[in-house]
Enzyme design. Structure first.
Site, mmCIF file in Angstrom:
data_model
loop_
_atom_site.group_PDB
_atom_site.id
_atom_site.type_symbol
_atom_site.label_atom_id
_atom_site.label_comp_id
_atom_site.label_asym_id
_atom_site.label_seq_id
_atom_site.Cartn_x
_atom_site.Cartn_y
_atom_site.Cartn_z
ATOM 1 N N GLY A 269 0.839 -1.189 0.000
ATOM 2 C CA GLY A 269 0.000 0.000 0.000
ATOM 3 C C GLY A 269 0.873 1.237 0.000
ATOM 4 O O GLY A 269 2.072 1.170 -0.249
ATOM 5 N N GLY A 271 2.075 4.808 2.138
ATOM 6 C CA GLY A 271 2.078 5.439 3.451
ATOM 7 C C GLY A 271 3.173 4.923 4.358
ATOM 8 O O GLY A 271 4.084 4.216 3.922
ATOM 9 N N ASN A 272 3.066 5.280 5.649
ATOM 10 C CA ASN A 272 4.154 5.047 6.582
ATOM 11 C C ASN A 272 4.349 3.574 6.934
ATOM 12 O O ASN A 272 5.478 3.096 6.994
ATOM 13 C CB ASN A 272 3.916 5.857 7.856
ATOM 14 N N GLU A 294 0.918 -0.833 -7.012
ATOM 15 C CA GLU A 294 0.312 0.337 -7.655
ATOM 16 C C GLU A 294 1.292 1.509 -7.735
ATOM 17 O O GLU A 294 1.343 2.217 -8.723
ATOM 18 C CB GLU A 294 -0.921 0.791 -6.875
ATOM 19 N N ASN A 385 -11.579 8.007 1.521
ATOM 20 C CA ASN A 385 -10.957 8.216 0.210
ATOM 21 C C ASN A 385 -11.543 7.335 -0.892
ATOM 22 O O ASN A 385 -11.581 7.732 -2.047
ATOM 23 C CB ASN A 385 -9.456 7.911 0.272
ATOM 24 N N GLY A 389 -7.339 0.160 -5.106
ATOM 25 C CA GLY A 389 -7.062 -1.165 -5.652
ATOM 26 C C GLY A 389 -7.015 -2.243 -4.593
ATOM 27 O O GLY A 389 -6.626 -3.378 -4.885
#
Lengths: 510, 510
Positions: A269, A271-272, A294, A385, A389
């Site tokens: 994914g 992000g952090n 992605e 959001n 995917g």
């Protein structure tokens, strides 16, 4: 007579299209009230960063009642979507804009949440009607009128193919991305589909450029705005522990299923936590790591310089922090060898994800004790959001991992549990999740087990110790005797009150 | 000296395996407490109908504390699963046995509900551990020791490949199915997967027989029990209206998306509504119909005799009523030309369903106003049969249709609504459903619309008029102002009482 070529002229090799260069204030007039507009852009990369703010100004000044349908790959930078939000009547398939979110919550903007791979195909099938205008950022126009995209692919090729009118935004502030892309379009019924001849992450099955009927181009504009950097908060101790538990699970799989050193391709994914996992993976025993994902992001950059550790990557976009982009620019040529950018129907293709045995990972809003995942809606009603995917990858993965901190602090000082007895919105069913991971451990859903046994495991291994007794209490209240899947909205109602108190009494620094 | 060959000898061309024929009472001794047993069978077709009841007798008499893990393709006939149920500790991936259901509900049998396509692959990946014994019904054993399966494929090929010991049940009461099957196994990591070279419903990509190491065969038994017929209730007026609405929707799609006469291949669920749809389709303007489905059933038989109406079909099993089977036997040779039976990982393959633009249809327990589908659990806790292949088809279909009567009568005289404000178990999310159909009409989820607008449509077009005001009342109570997706468990609580009264006051003959 030799004239010094402008940086724009260098990027436009087709004379016909060079002649169509106009100021952006002229170009925006091609979009009018009621239009369906399909644009480039994915995870705040490769959007028409000049055109869109100019279109917002144009509507504000000349036609403030205008409303369009906006279709993109995925999220756009706030600077791009924010000013346009009041003029968007319908939006798909993903956004992360506070301005759009507010209008969606108030019912002024219609938003439909669709799996990204399906969205691109639906667009080609005509489910969203005619596309009036495509607005696509490109890094170069070739002599034959075809184009080289920039930092994202998303739905750009479908938009150029389907739209009645095309506006190209040539970005001279980004490098020439020639060689990065692998462009192909999905088949449309009644044409027969074809088996995608892709066997390895590095394989290419299409063209480096997007071929389309360039007579449809009504305007070309210049952009000098680079992609807006994505903020990167750094890795917390919780992120690191989650990442370590993910690696521990992967090592267990390696031993149990005979992977050897050959880790299946990784989807990560954004992000952090994702960056923390990519970091832990780097120091893990796994070699020759491949990403089928992605977004190629900050944490993956260090892999580019280590041929033992890294084989290659495929994505539909690159998306970096300010620091990350500097490093990316230094490694640009190496990246071109190692990374393929594809349309999102391909990056998220169920066929390919399944064939390559991709390991899928994603962070949800919350999971329930049976492994159902809420990725999109707070309290069941308010979308954050969108799905993105996550479903494409979770469902079709060889091994699917949902990872989340066990708790989340609220602004009001309370702390909520991300492992809940029940989630009021489900995006991914228990059928699609093979492993739940938090900073406390991981719980499996790979073998033949009743939901209740699975629930006990998720509570004991993944929930925060502060909330474990309450979660067990729900299971006991809801389940009459040995019932295999206690679900009881009445029991939940009483539970909810005690839970509220537990959120307030959560220990500071807990 | 010439001996008259028994019908069993005619079916066993391999001398080594012929020598392994034993009475079933001997063969069952190969299965012992704690074993994992993988068997043939799908929708009550092609199970080991002699071996399994004998195994139940053997356990009852000699080792009543025995418990095994039982893996099958899908459901087994009650006569087969019922007697064995007390000896099953773990079960996957689908059952329709009242005996098993009771034990699952009481927590004595563990059941995990898995997408059928994923189940077959997980089995190959080793997620369910070692397979101790495979028990597979075959219609013929070839000279090289490979086998020809019978009326279903399911997981038979995987079971024969993975099991340590194999027991073959040669059924002399069923015809020789040579030529019906297309057998291939899924790739297993780290082997590279392959693009399935299947472009048309009729294409074959594997072998007609199952090749496996026949030295693993420990016993061969004879069966003289044909498949147990599936009851068929006939078509009600409600079924017919649902079917007509499905066809009306397909005709709308034809006109809107340029299908012409070429209907994409149809997947049909099993049962009365499915048979009604297949019947309506026959009298529709569509020609050269193709079925890409799980089960070839009664309603499809008439197609076999009409070359203008029917092109071909692919399934993983045939399953008929007593009448249907007689007709099937008359049409057996024609059917061999027109129908391919494949392993369920292929019949339910996301790759193929997507590539062939399959139109998916299935009946749920209930849907909610946003299009979420509960296919498996009554009241959120009690599983009925399992998910089956509904997720494989809904998610990957070109167009997905969930069809249900708008109401369902209960045994106590009340009538419940199958269109609910909220379902307590979700198997298919709103993201995967493009059309909801009842006898009252159909509502679409194909364009860009907010969930609330979609909900209004589902209520007005699909819910029973008796329940519509209540459903609108929930939407109004739950949604603060124009909120796009009202979901409110508190509002639901009050709603539930009024709904209870409405179920009681439902007019007779509704």
């Amino acid at each position: 007579m030799l004239l010094a070529m402008s940086s724009l002229q260098k990027r436009i090799e087709n004379a016909e299209l060079l002649a169509k260069v106009v100021p952006v204030e002229e170009a925006v007039k091609h979009v009018t009230d009621g239009n369906t507009v399909a644009i480039s852009g994915f995870t705040k990369s490769g959007e028409p960063k000049t055109f869109f703010p100019a279109l917002a100004r144009h509507f504000t000044e000349t036609a403030p009642a205008s409303r369009i349908t906006l279709l993109s790959g995925a999220s756009l930078a706030d600077d791009v979507e924010g000013p346009m939000a009041p003029f968007i009547r319908k939006r798909g398939p993903y956004m992360s804009s506070a301005a759009s979110r507010k209008l969606i919550h108030s019912g002024e903007m219609d938003f439909t949440d669709v799996h990204l791979s399906a969205f691109a195909r639906n667009l080609m099938y005509g489910f969203y009607g005619e596309i009036d205008v495509a607005v696509v950022e490109v890094s170069r126009i070739l002599a034959d009128g075809s184009v080289i995209l920039s930092s994202s692919v998303g739905i750009s090729a479908e938009a150029l193919f389907r739209a009645r009118k095309v506006i190209l935004e040539v970005n001279t502030a980004v490098p020439d991305y020639t060689g990065f892309h692998d462009i192909a379009l999905p088949a449309v019924h009644p044409k027969v589909g074809w088996p995608l001849p892709l066997l390895n992450v590095r394989d290419r099955i299409g063209t480096p450029n997007v071929e389309f009927d360039h007579r449809k181009v009504v305007a070309v504009v210049e952009s000098r705005t680079p992609d807006h950097p994505v903020p990167f908060k750094g890795t917390s101790e919780t992120d690191r522990r989650i990442a370590q538990n993910v690696i521990a699970f992967l090592l267990q799989c390696r031993d149990q299923f005979g992977w050897g050193e050959r880790l299946p391709p990784i989807q990560s994914g954004v992000g952090n936590v994702a960056n923390a996992i990519i970091g832990e993976l780097y120091t893990s025993p796994f070699q020759k790591i491949r990403f089928w994902t992605e977004v190629f992001q900050d944490g993956m950059l260090r892999y580019l310089e280590d041929d033992a550790k890294f084989e290659n990557a495929s994505a539909t976009a690159v998306s970096f922090s300010a620091d990350g982009r500097r490093r990316f620019m230094e490694l640009f040529e190496r990246c071109r060898d190692k990374l393929v950018l594809r349309p999102m129907w391909l990056s998220n293709s169920p066929e390919i994800i399944s064939r390559l045995f991709v390991i899928a990972m994603n962070t949800p809003i919350e999971v329930d004790i049976y492994g159902h995942v809420n990725s999109t809606h707070i309290d069941g009603s308010r979308i954050v959001n969108g799905l993105g995917g996550s479903g494409d990858f979770f469902r079709n993965a060889y091994v699917s991992i949902v990872h989340t901190p066990s708790t989340r602090p609220l602004k009001d000082g309370r702390t909520v549990s991300c492992v809940m007895p029940y989630v009021r919105h489900i995006d991914h069913t228990e059928h699609d999740i093979k492993c739940v991971v938090t900073e406390h451990g991981y719980a499996l859903n790979m073998d033949i087990r009743s939901p209740k046994r699975r629930a006990v495991d998720i509570i004991d291994k993944c929930a925060h110790p502060h909330f474990r007794p309450l979660l067990h209490a729900y299971l006991d209240m809801a389940g009459a005797g040995d019932e295999p899947r206690p679900t009881d909205l009445k029991a939940l109602e009483g539970w909810w009150r005690e839970y509220g108190e537990a959120c307030t009494s959560f220990p500071k620094g807990g």
